[in-house]
Write a protein that holds these residues in place. Structure first.
Motif, mmCIF file in Angstrom:
data_model
loop_
_atom_site.group_PDB
_atom_site.id
_atom_site.type_symbol
_atom_site.label_atom_id
_atom_site.label_comp_id
_atom_site.label_asym_id
_atom_site.label_seq_id
_atom_site.Cartn_x
_atom_site.Cartn_y
_atom_site.Cartn_z
ATOM 1 N N ALA A 54 -7.353 0.111 7.299
ATOM 2 C CA ALA A 54 -6.954 1.385 6.813
ATOM 3 C C ALA A 54 -7.634 2.708 7.236
ATOM 4 O O ALA A 54 -7.345 3.793 7.500
ATOM 5 C CB ALA A 54 -6.508 1.405 5.353
ATOM 6 N N PRO A 114 0.818 -1.405 0.063
ATOM 7 C CA PRO A 114 0.144 -0.129 0.138
ATOM 8 C C PRO A 114 0.900 1.258 -0.023
ATOM 9 O O PRO A 114 1.696 1.231 0.770
ATOM 10 C CB PRO A 114 -0.750 0.086 1.303
ATOM 11 N N GLY A 136 -4.195 0.873 -2.194
ATOM 12 C CA GLY A 136 -4.108 -0.203 -2.061
ATOM 13 C C GLY A 136 -4.366 -1.116 -0.995
ATOM 14 O O GLY A 136 -3.577 -2.238 -0.612
ATOM 15 N N ALA A 137 -5.204 -0.598 0.000
ATOM 16 C CA ALA A 137 -5.202 -0.900 1.493
ATOM 17 C C ALA A 137 -6.698 -1.590 1.263
ATOM 18 O O ALA A 137 -7.718 -0.452 1.503
ATOM 19 C CB ALA A 137 -5.024 -0.011 2.306
ATOM 20 N N PRO A 138 -7.124 -2.758 1.155
ATOM 21 C CA PRO A 138 -8.434 -3.301 0.787
ATOM 22 C C PRO A 138 -9.361 -3.213 2.418
ATOM 23 O O PRO A 138 -10.344 -3.199 2.408
ATOM 24 C CB PRO A 138 -8.475 -4.278 0.405
ATOM 25 N N THR A 139 -8.682 -3.372 3.489
ATOM 26 C CA THR A 139 -9.367 -3.371 4.741
ATOM 27 C C THR A 139 -9.742 -2.290 5.639
ATOM 28 O O THR A 139 -9.194 -1.286 5.298
ATOM 29 C CB THR A 139 -8.486 -4.253 5.693
#
Lengths: 502, 502
Positions: free
Chosen positions: A145, A107, A139-142
């Motif tokens: 973040a 990320p 780029g951080a899906p969860t």
């Protein structure tokens, strides 16, 4: 005004733009350094993009009309392509990430600050150029973040001197609102208008929101805002349900803790997207609590919407809870000084693959206005430079030399640069306006003796009351001393030290 | 390229604009702070104006054509008035001073920095957005103000780390050039073109200047620049005489000291305005010498013109004398990195009374490029944050807590925010890309024992050659240590201290 020449150009700024003086600039610098330190501690690294972008890259092009959205300042390049001034720092970041995707460590965590431009109607506290300070994780899906963004927001408020309890980070989720709009079968082209209507609950109350969901609303100035043209029963459904679990209608409690009491008219409403939104909210809450951030700092609030169209999941907002009074004694609530959310679709527009991202933006200009009003920022201009006076044109080279000597020793100094034939009295008046701590005077008599007079302008300042007159005369006599030219630096430094300026 | 969808938006910047990364941003910050300290020592105070102004206030309106000059980015406000992005920081200052004249202590000494915008053809090192840092003194009629600007320029170069002898402040006077143009009877509407032609002597040589004074010139890329359309003998007269005393033709000596040797074809030329210009030059020279600034730092140079139309007297330019080589080994001379002059007419346009003023501008972006090339600016990115790794989604709250603990102790730290199912190896690769000094690892085994692993990523970095393999294995074993969770902060701080990062 009669003596004005008709052809004389008028010196004025366009509406919604402002000049800034020394105290404001110093305050912004201090704020920016505090925010920067906080964002760096969270591991974000700086990046900077230019103020001008292609209009289509900002997503502000109206394809059916072949021209840019009116809310942004736009102009055509020499190859006819449309350019716009950035209206926020998120859209340019999305362009930057897409353009440099292969070279970034994902990320990708970055921060940036700078001015953004909105071609909107200016008003009190609403400018067409203002400063934002953003952090984004791409780029951080969860939800980790998003939770981190909320913690960053809370920590930054405290670093800026806002005590715990006087701010709150409020979190909601666009999916909750999307679920309600799905259930009400709201057309895609009306959804942003609906969201913006709900976003105004704070300012306009339920009735104002109802007007904006319906035919529209006229404000105090007579300006009309077009509504979403929903039928009354659909508008009612939205108002009753958009608070998710608790509904949106009903009385708001001040301070904002219990905003959505149960309402009798609530429809039984559930859907996959709504449930997903609720689950994400619960996750963020859990992460914040485990990291030690309590509901006094970060909490769910179903009234948070955010007016930008690109958000796809969690949205968050920092609100100042401090109440104060304006110059006329009227109560002032500052409201939102920052916010953000998840925008999973913004980078994807360029790349044709999903690129999850979330970000947070501080409204530096608005927060600065608030901090100044509550006395958290020093609005006093700093002390001015030492003034070296002149005695006619022939004395200038020597005065310039004395000035250079002071500067060479690291002392802030200037020679009088007005008409050198002006008397010392006039020059000392100028020194006063400049907040000079002391003046260096070398007339012909002193010159012959190789001496200079050092006049302490702080100790020698005229008293405001006549009662202190005798005291003042004593001070003034003591406030001017003759020293050898070779002792100039030491003598000036002594005066500065006496007043805590060196 | 075949797999690209046709509708996908292209992520790109318009020509002549650039993004900036951490190293560049850090270098600009350091430069700006140095310049600010220097300008403050000279007694200047900060002021800031917005990026947008009325086009007529900038003097960029073409009255006969009822639209703005093409060299500035312009757009119409909703009341049809033309707005432009500032193309320098001087024209907005003139507007500011005129608008606030009654409230300013005169002479008004101020500095400001920020981006300016030029809608010109970009090229190598030529951008459409770049940063300037300016100082101006308004209300100062004497040459002492101009001399001070030259001293400020010289002191600032040395404060930025450029050794004496590797820069020079060159001074000329527009009145000298005006006297020559008067004598040659050049029409008012051709004078700026003539000045700009002379200004290009450095880059194009005498023949190039002759073409620009005549019918025009085609450059290497095939672009044509229109000339001043002077007849060959008038062009010759200008070329022979514009150097004032010494003439302009003939060979230039490198380093620029003796630029204008006597030429046989020189006309006998004198006029009041030319003599006034020469007298002003002599005054500036005297003031600089008496204040201790020798000809190695500030000197007369008759080739200095400055391309802007508003200068009325002294003009000055800072030139870097350092020679270096570009990536391809070709010699690079940086030339001018700043300049300015007296503009007595700029504030008067608004006020209908004379307001003398002089100012100096540093081209921050251009100077930064030069300082970077000669190694005076650190271009290395700083160390990254400590990385806290995760072991699947369930470990995230605990990892977030460890991260918050580090940040709470003032340590720059981040939790891995990519997919939490990724292995530790992948996460450590990310840490490497981020220049993380160490990683915090807590798997299920460590969790049970209340421990964390601290992995020193600097000591443990993989060797570049195979010969150091054994050494590396030893280092790697030593580079990871288990500590109690309560000792997390102390252990991480120890690693940072070992590498000089805390």
């Amino acid at each position: 005004m009669a003596e004005k020449k008709p052809n004389k150009l008028k010196a004025r700024l366009p509406r919604g733009l402002a000049d800034r003086g020394p105290a404001e600039i110093a305050a912004t610098r201090a704020m920016v350094e505090t925010i920067r330190a906080q964002f760096e501690k969270y591991g974000f690294e700086p990046v900077e993009t230019p103020a001008i972008e292609y209009t289509d890259a900002l997503g502000k092009f109206l394809p059916d009309q072949d021209r840019p959205n009116e809310g942004v300042f736009s102009f055509q390049d020499d190859d006819e392509q449309w350019l716009s001034l950035r209206y926020d720092l998120t859209a340019p970041l999305a362009r930057y990430v897409a353009e440099n995707y292969q070279h970034l460590a994902l990320p990708y965590r970055s921060y940036r600050f700078g001015y953004v431009y909105r071609n909107e109607k200016p008003g009190p506290g609403r400018f067409r150029q203002f400063m934002q300070f953003d952090a984004d994780t791409v780029g951080a899906p969860t939800m980790a973040a998003d939770a981190e963004m909320c913690m960053l927001a809370a920590d930054t408020m405290e670093a800026l001197g806002i005590p715990r309890g006087q701010y709150v980070v409020k979190v909601n989720n666009r999916k909750v609102l999307d679920g309600v709009m799905d259930a009400a079968d709201i057309a895609a082209n009306k959804r942003l208008t609906v969201l913006r209507a709900i976003d105004k609950l704070d300012r306009l109350g339920v009735e104002g929101v109802r007007q904006l969901l319906g035919t529209g609303r006229k404000d105090e100035s007579g300006d009309f805002t077009k509504g979403a043209e929903l039928t009354p029963d659909v508008a009612d459904f939205i108002i009753t349900n958009s608070g998710g679990d608790e509904g949106f209608a009903g009385k708001r409690k001040d301070g904002g803790v219990e905003i959505f009491p149960q309402t009798a008219g609530k429809a039984a409403l559930t859907s996959d997207v709504l449930e997903a939104g609720k689950k994400e909210l619960a996750e963020i809450e859990k992460l914040c609590r485990e990291a030690g951030y309590g509901p006094d700092r970060i909490r769910k609030d179903n009234s948070v919407v955010r007016g930008l169209e690109y958000y796809t999941g969690p949205v968050y907002e920092v609100e100042l809870l401090i109440e104060t009074k304006d110059e006329k004694g009227r109560p002032v609530r500052f409201g939102s000084v920052g916010g953000g959310g998840r925008y999973d679709g913004l980078v994807s527009r360029f790349r044709g693959e999903p690129v999850p991202a979330t970000g947070f933006s501080i409204g530096v200009s608005r927060l600065q206005a608030a901090l100044t009003l509550i006395g958290k920022l020093d609005a006093k201009p700093p002390a001015g430079p030492v003034l070296v006076t002149v005695f006619g044109p022939d004395s200038v080279p020597q005065a310039q030399k004395l000035t250079a000597t002071l500067r060479g020793a690291g002392i802030r100094a200037e020679m009088y640069l007005g008409n050198p034939k002006r008397g010392v009295g006039d020059q000392l008046k100028y020194a006063d306006k400049r907040h000079a701590p002391c003046a260096v005077i070398q007339g012909p008599d002193e010159k012959v003796k190789g001496e200079v007079q050092i006049r302490d302008l702080i100790a020698g300042a005229a008293p405001s009351g006549a009662a202190e007159r005798e005291e003042h005369l004593k001070k003034q006599a003591a406030a001017q001393t003759a020293v050898k030219e070779t002792e100039l630096v030491a003598a000036v430094r002594a005066v500065l030290q006496e007043h805590g300026l060196a």
